[in-house]
Design a protein around this motif. Structure first.
Motif, short mmCIF file in Angstrom:
data_model
loop_
_atom_site.label_atom_id
_atom_site.label_comp_id
_atom_site.label_asym_id
_atom_site.label_seq_id
_atom_site.Cartn_x
_atom_site.Cartn_y
_atom_site.Cartn_z
N ARG A 1 0.48 11.95 -4.05
CA ARG A 1 1.63 11.82 -4.15
C ARG A 1 2.62 10.36 -4.98
O ARG A 1 2.75 10.85 -5.84
N LEU A 2 1.58 9.97 -4.39
CA LEU A 2 2.18 8.09 -4.78
C LEU A 2 1.82 7.73 -6.19
O LEU A 2 2.63 7.04 -6.67
N LYS A 3 0.37 8.34 -6.12
CA LYS A 3 0.13 8.06 -7.13
C LYS A 3 0.42 8.27 -8.18
O LYS A 3 0.42 7.91 -9.80
N SER A 4 1.18 9.69 -8.58
CA SER A 4 1.20 10.49 -9.23
C SER A 4 2.70 9.60 -9.36
O SER A 4 3.70 9.51 -10.81
N LEU A 5 3.45 9.41 -8.35
CA LEU A 5 4.80 8.57 -8.86
C LEU A 5 4.99 7.32 -10.03
O LEU A 5 5.72 7.29 -10.42
N VAL A 6 4.43 6.41 -8.98
CA VAL A 6 4.35 5.45 -9.74
C VAL A 6 3.62 5.79 -11.41
O VAL A 6 4.02 4.43 -12.11
N SER A 7 2.77 6.53 -11.83
CA SER A 7 2.24 6.51 -13.04
C SER A 7 3.09 7.52 -13.71
O SER A 7 2.33 7.48 -15.01
N SER A 8 4.44 7.61 -12.83
CA SER A 8 5.10 8.86 -13.68
C SER A 8 5.85 8.27 -14.96
O SER A 8 6.53 8.88 -16.49
N ALA A 9 6.09 7.20 -15.08
CA ALA A 9 6.43 6.26 -15.92
C ALA A 9 5.61 4.55 -16.69
O ALA A 9 4.71 4.38 -15.55
N PRO A 10 5.66 4.51 -17.32
CA PRO A 10 4.67 3.25 -18.54
C PRO A 10 5.09 2.10 -16.81
O PRO A 10 4.89 1.20 -16.61
N VAL A 11 6.36 2.25 -17.33
CA VAL A 11 7.65 1.16 -16.43
C VAL A 11 7.79 2.04 -15.35
O VAL A 11 9.13 2.71 -15.56
N MET A 12 8.08 1.50 -14.60
CA MET A 12 8.41 2.55 -13.06
C MET A 12 9.34 1.65 -11.86
O MET A 12 8.22 0.31 -11.88
#
Length: 400
Positions: free
Chosen positions: A305-316
């Motif tokens: 879930r954390l991997k998906s979250l930090v990669s959900s936008a190019p700049v997060m």
């Protein structure tokens, strides 16, 4: 299409936009003219102010689509403003003194803009009605939505102000009776046992069921297309039903679900909501959480879930609060630095999820917030971001 950017910007800026023909050339049929007029009349009777964009004059439209007192307007090719009723009168061929102010000219760009809109919207004809930047459909769909009351419901659901526009327009904005609609059957007040059983069977025919206009391959309204896109993006298996193919289902489901518009998403027989709600759940990660809790998809580990979250936008940006309402000074400083540099970014409020908040400290090996990620890699916290801004490296680093 030179003015395409302006057209797309107008679709996003104005709540309700109609792509219509601005004049009645002698080589067009009465049916074509009537379609534009009918759509304008339906949007007006629904009680909303609208921006009407002649299909050959995309760059000439301006303003919020309302003149003095909130009256809907049409802006012609020459920049002249006329009321919708005057415009409809012209399309209907009524010769009035007022309509003489509406005399748009046809230019060599007609076909370029018209063909460009067809590609942009993936819709082969005009008129086209947009709500909050999303295509609702063409004349037949809009008229059907108006007759059923669904057009007004869509405007209300998306917070489009429905303003009275004088006594005549207020009267026109009221729901038509069956007699006024030529004997059309009114929306059902209740459901028979057989109707209820059929609807419940459809809802439960798949763990994830969507009721949309059109099909997943060919959605017939922008909101249905948006919902389908989200489910596909999340790799969620789902089934669908085209409510345009069965009016009994279309009207009955509104009663059963107590939800006035479409699309509608159901998970394990329970209504989740329409496209706006699903979009918010998608952005926050709540959609996958609900699906995993109901056993539709495997439960996601915290690390995944954390991997998906930090990669959900190019700049997060993982922060306290939101960009519009930061809830700590450090988060506010980073938001201001990114905005000042013109950097687009996604964000997540770590105060909304304690599991994510604590998990990120370990995942990032960084004990405090905010945390800024670029392409799934940690950049740092507030001090580092401000130092990069000061040295001129922030924008270049986030653009590599």
């Amino acid at each position: 299409m030179q003015r395409g950017d302006d057209s797309q910007g107008q679709l996003a800026r104005d709540p309700v936009v109609i792509i219509a023909r601005g004049k009645k050339p002698t080589n067009r049929s009465a049916e074509q003219d009537g379609a534009c007029g009918a759509m304008l009349a339906s949007a007006t009777r629904a009680g909303t102010s609208s921006t009407t964009k002649p299909d050959h004059a995309a760059g000439a439209v301006h303003g919020a689509g309302a003149g003095a007192g909130g009256t809907p307007i049409v802006v012609t090719d020459g920049g002249q403003e006329v009321t919708v009723s005057q415009f409809v009168a012209q399309l209907d061929g009524k010769d009035t003194e007022e309509q003489s102010h509406c005399s748009p000219s046809w230019s060599s760009e007609d076909n370029d803009v018209r063909e460009g809109m067809k590609k942009f919207s993936n819709w082969p004809t005009v008129p086209q009605l947009y709500c909050k930047g999303e295509l609702l459909g063409g004349c037949d769909i809009v008229i059907a939505m108006h007759d059923s009351g669904e057009l007004k419901d869509v405007f209300e659901e998306h917070n489009i102000p429905l303003k009275p526009q004088g006594s005549k327009n207020e009267e026109a904005g009221q729901p038509e009776s069956a007699t006024e609609k030529g004997g059309a059957v009114a929306e059902p007040i209740g459901l028979t046992d057989a109707q209820k059983a059929r609807l419940e069977s459809l809802i439960n025919s798949s763990p994830v069921m969507v009721f949309i206009k059109g099909t997943p391959e060919e959605p017939r309204c922008g909101f249905s297309g948006k919902l389908v896109h989200i489910l596909k993006q999340e790799n969620i298996p789902f089934s669908s039903f085209d409510i345009l193919s069965d009016d009994e289902v279309r009207q009955g489901l509104k009663v059963l679900s107590n939800w006035p518009s479409y699309p509608q998403l159901y998970i394990k027989g329970e209504l989740v909501g329409g496209s706006d709600i699903v979009m918010e759940m998608h952005k926050s990660g709540e959609l996958k959480k609900v699906l995993s809790e109901k056993g539709v998809i495997p439960k996601e580990s915290l690390e995944d879930r954390l991997k998906s979250l930090v990669s959900s936008a190019p700049v997060m940006l993982l922060m306290k609060g939101t960009p519009d309402a930061p809830r700590c000074g450090f988060s506010s400083k980073v938001v201001n630095a990114l905005k000042k540099e013109g950097v687009s970014f996604g964000s997540f409020d770590i105060l909304s999820d304690e599991e994510v908040r604590q998990g990120l400290k370990t995942y990032s090996n960084w004990p405090t917030f905010p945390q800024l990620y670029y392409k799934s890699e940690l950049i740092g916290g507030c001090d580092i971001v401000l130092e990069m801004e000061k040295s001129g490296d922030l924008k270049s680093t986030l653009s590599e």
